[in-house]
Enzyme design. Sequence first.
Site, PDB file in Angstrom:
ATOM      1  N   LYS A  56       0.813  -1.217   0.000  1.00  0.00           N
ATOM      2  CA  LYS A  56       0.000   0.000   0.000  1.00  0.00           C
ATOM      3  C   LYS A  56       0.844   1.263   0.000  1.00  0.00           C
ATOM      4  O   LYS A  56       0.473   2.271  -0.601  1.00  0.00           O
ATOM      5  CB  LYS A  56      -0.954  -0.006   1.201  1.00  0.00           C
ATOM      6  N   LYS A  66      -7.649  -8.826  -8.253  1.00  0.00           N
ATOM      7  CA  LYS A  66      -8.767  -8.864  -7.319  1.00  0.00           C
ATOM      8  C   LYS A  66      -9.783  -7.777  -7.657  1.00  0.00           C
ATOM      9  O   LYS A  66      -9.410  -6.664  -8.055  1.00  0.00           O
ATOM     10  CB  LYS A  66      -8.242  -8.668  -5.890  1.00  0.00           C
ATOM     11  N   LYS A  83     -12.525  -1.667  -5.367  1.00  0.00           N
ATOM     12  CA  LYS A  83     -13.226  -0.382  -5.427  1.00  0.00           C
ATOM     13  C   LYS A  83     -12.420   0.662  -6.183  1.00  0.00           C
ATOM     14  O   LYS A  83     -12.972   1.617  -6.728  1.00  0.00           O
ATOM     15  CB  LYS A  83     -13.476   0.142  -4.008  1.00  0.00           C
TER      16      LYS A  83
END
Length: 354
Positions: A116, A208, A211
Amino acid sequence: MAAFTELVFSGVQPTGNLHLGNYLGAVKRFVEMQERDAQCLYCVVDLHAITVWQDPEALRGQIREVTAAFLAAGIDPKRSIVFNQSQVPQHAELAWVFNCVARLGWLNRMTQFKEKAGKDRENASIGLYDYPVLMAADILAYRATHVPVGEDQKQHLELTRDIAQKFNTDFAGSIAAHGHGDAFFPITEPLIGGPAARVMSLRDGTKKMSKSDPSDNSRINLTDEADAIAQKIRRAKTDPEPLPSEVAGLKERPEADNLVGIYAALAGITREEVLRDYGGAQFSAFKPALADLAVTSLAPIAGEMRRLTADPGHIDAVLADGSARAETIAAQTLDAVKDIVGFVRRGPSLQAVR
């Protein structure tokens, strides 16, 4: 080891639109777990959401939307406890105690932070780095015995188990002296997901469902109407070959594997059973069947979510009630932790240990 009452804890971040992956990997399972002979706590983890910057007004809406998804999918806030993390201050307070138990080397091994933060790691928030310790506090504030986890959270649950074990070891004498036996925290067990715990993008079966994907056609949002759901499935990427008759035939076909997995999870059957019915079929026959199943399963949830989000006062009342019930449990845990660690508490405390 001490015996612990079975309790299930899980949380969902209120960041962006909830999608099919969130539903199949988490929310649908939450509804099923209500049938367990155990207390279930389902948390909107808004403290985790702010590890990266959030627009305040958008965050409020997203907290309510996740709560609406819980309720619309069938979670009963009377049978289970539905709450948002920031209303229960013991999460953050216990996280500090755990910061003093966890080791720097443990956190340095967390791969999700590296992913991240990327190359700009020096500008990442301390909260993003410390996220797994807060997750441990979320779970252990309720001394949860079980947590449903996906692939991306397994390492964090291992950290939770390490923190629980080290706390139990470091404070073994005080734990026993305060009447808690040989362990205060359970070593939380994972509840592994079903056939579609990891749902992939409809545009790229190797990624995956997310959003953050710029293409809305890569995911089915829980707020999508029936026509949008059907259209996205019809447009989902596939390959030219018919579906195989055996699961092994899906191994090198990520898009086919993803669609079969979605069908299996929505229908509550195995991939083998899906291929028993559709093995040898072309996608031109399989996609309409999947679209019908998805619309039947998801469109009522979307409609109920729209109804619930139009009444934010009701959602806020559900969160307030759930948070009060959650805090009753978490406060007992934290009071005991303070006594075990050696803090002097205000008001009534456990009998002094001599």
